[in-house]
Design an enzyme around this catalytic site. Structure first.
Site, PDB file in Angstrom:
ATOM      1  N   ARG A 142      -6.970   8.188  -1.227  1.00 38.97           N
ATOM      2  CA  ARG A 142      -7.235   6.778  -0.933  1.00 38.97           C
ATOM      3  C   ARG A 142      -8.654   6.650  -0.383  1.00 38.97           C
ATOM      4  O   ARG A 142      -9.077   7.444   0.463  1.00 38.97           O
ATOM      5  CB  ARG A 142      -6.250   6.233   0.118  1.00 38.97           C
ATOM      6  CG  ARG A 142      -4.776   6.506  -0.191  1.00 38.97           C
ATOM      7  CD  ARG A 142      -4.332   5.922  -1.485  1.00 38.97           C
ATOM      8  NE  ARG A 142      -4.344   4.485  -1.482  1.00 38.97           N
ATOM      9  CZ  ARG A 142      -3.350   3.731  -1.040  1.00 38.97           C
ATOM     10  NH1 ARG A 142      -2.259   4.276  -0.556  1.00 38.97           N
ATOM     11  NH2 ARG A 142      -3.449   2.425  -1.085  1.00 38.97           N
ATOM     12  N   PRO A 172      -1.215  -6.692  -0.504  1.00 37.85           N
ATOM     13  CA  PRO A 172      -0.419  -7.226   0.591  1.00 37.85           C
ATOM     14  C   PRO A 172      -0.189  -6.229   1.701  1.00 37.85           C
ATOM     15  O   PRO A 172       0.578  -5.294   1.552  1.00 37.85           O
ATOM     16  CB  PRO A 172       0.909  -7.589  -0.077  1.00 37.85           C
ATOM     17  CG  PRO A 172       0.827  -7.041  -1.468  1.00 37.85           C
ATOM     18  CD  PRO A 172      -0.330  -6.143  -1.533  1.00 37.85           C
ATOM     19  N   GLU A 173      -0.850  -6.442   2.789  1.00 42.17           N
ATOM     20  CA  GLU A 173      -0.551  -5.719   4.010  1.00 42.17           C
ATOM     21  C   GLU A 173       0.007  -6.746   4.984  1.00 42.17           C
ATOM     22  O   GLU A 173       0.227  -7.892   4.612  1.00 42.17           O
ATOM     23  CB  GLU A 173      -1.818  -5.042   4.551  1.00 42.17           C
ATOM     24  CG  GLU A 173      -2.417  -4.057   3.539  1.00 42.17           C
ATOM     25  CD  GLU A 173      -3.662  -3.363   4.035  1.00 42.17           C
ATOM     26  OE1 GLU A 173      -3.710  -2.986   5.210  1.00 42.17           O
ATOM     27  OE2 GLU A 173      -4.597  -3.180   3.246  1.00 42.17           O
ATOM     28  N   LYS A 180       5.838  -4.919   5.963  1.00 40.47           N
ATOM     29  CA  LYS A 180       5.302  -5.617   4.795  1.00 40.47           C
ATOM     30  C   LYS A 180       6.407  -6.280   3.983  1.00 40.47           C
ATOM     31  O   LYS A 180       6.181  -6.706   2.852  1.00 40.47           O
ATOM     32  CB  LYS A 180       4.548  -4.641   3.893  1.00 40.47           C
ATOM     33  CG  LYS A 180       3.357  -3.980   4.549  1.00 40.47           C
ATOM     34  CD  LYS A 180       2.733  -2.952   3.627  1.00 40.47           C
ATOM     35  CE  LYS A 180       1.764  -2.080   4.399  1.00 40.47           C
ATOM     36  NZ  LYS A 180       1.280  -0.939   3.609  1.00 40.47           N
TER      37      LYS A 180
END
Length: 287
Positions: free
Chosen positions: A277, A2-3, A58
């Site tokens: 990341r 979820p962004e 968010k």
DNA sequence: AAGAGGCCCTGATAGC
DNA sequence: TGCTATCAGGGCCTCT
């Protein structure tokens, strides 16, 4: 999952379907999310009506007709599903394709009086549910978050001032929620590709044109993603259980060793790690 | 100031 | 088939 685009899709859907619905009860099956969900949440929200559903960065915010708001963060794997009761059974109707409703990790269920049920599912439990006094929420949450990409506060002067005397990598900057609210790893990668900026570029090297383009591409990329219903990589689902489609439009995310999709560029997408990341970019056209 | 690393968790996938 | 290791979209924190 979820962004910003995924939370925005969720917000719009909930706004249509649970606005003005009255809470009958809340069942907590597993309170151990990132922060412990207080059992009191049931007493607090029972018999109160949803006035509005909104999004900051968010975060999803459900406003009720009393002094508190419910703040929901989806962490890495949180999803929200809506089902409707027909003949004593909760099934699809126009809400959900029951075959794809998750069976495990349905941690919180909010029953509304009109037979709609909202289910919060989150395998990794990095998300959370918190109740806040309205004033406290505004003063504390928003204070620590950067502007929304679509807000006019996200402008050239703001960025210029924020990066003053900093030498961090541009991708780190984009993912810093204090700088800008709502971007995560996927969209940071995609936006930088659209800007032709390499993710390791130091922010002190950005030109005025770079910064202006960054603003434009951030909005443009997110807008497109919202239009396509968000991205479904592993587990993002819309509240009716269907998938978003923006993942088919990724230019770089997860595309290492494929040809750069940019017309007239002959480069190939490379994967590197930045702060552990995965970061994807084209070494030829992103400089 | 910047960056690295650890931690909270489960599940999908790859490699043996 | 079954083991183990690695990695995953977030966001805290501490340490150097």
């Amino acid at each position: 999952m979820p962004e910003l685009p995924e939370v925005e899709i969720l917000k719009r859907s909930l706004k249509k379907k649970i606005k003005f619905c009255k809470v009958a009860k809340i069942k907590i099956h597993n309170a151990n999310l990132r922060y412990k969900v207080p059992q009191l949440i049931n007493q607090n929200l029972k018999n109160h009506t949803v006035l509005n559903v909104s999004r900051i960065s968010k975060y999803l915010i459900i406003d009720f007709n009393f002094s508190k708001k419910l703040l929901i963060h989806l962490g890495m794997t949180g999803t929200v599903h809506l089902v409707k009761k027909n003949n004593k059974k909760y099934t699809n109707a126009s809400f959900y394709h029951s075959s794809s409703l998750p069976k495990k990790h349905n941690h919180i269920e909010i029953y509304f009086k009109n037979n709609i049920k909202m289910i919060y599912n989150d395998p990794r439990r990095f998300g959370y549910f918190k109740l806040f006094e309205k004033k406290y929420l505004l003063n504390n949450l928003i204070k620590n978050l950067g502007p929304d990409p679509f807000s006019s506060k996200f402008n050239y002067n703001y960025i210029k001032k924020f990066i003053q005397n900093k030498k961090i990598k541009i991708k780190i900057l984009l993912m810093n929620q204090k700088f800008l609210g709502g971007l995560g790893n996927i969209y940071a990668n995609e936006i930088l590709y659209n800007c032709k900026l390499k993710p390791t570029k130091s922010v002190n090297l950005l030109t005025k044109k770079n910064i202006q383009n960054l603003i434009y591409q951030s909005r443009n990329t997110l807008k497109k993603a919202i239009k396509f219903g968000g991205s479904s990589i592993r587990d993002f689902k819309k509240t009716d259980g269907t998938s978003g489609n923006y993942q088919h439009n990724f230019n770089v995310y997860g595309k290492n060793n494929t040809n750069c999709p940019r017309y007239s560029c002959t480069g190939s997408i490379k994967k590197i790690l930045i702060s552990k990341r995965s970061s994807f970019y084209c070494p030829k056209c992103q400089t």
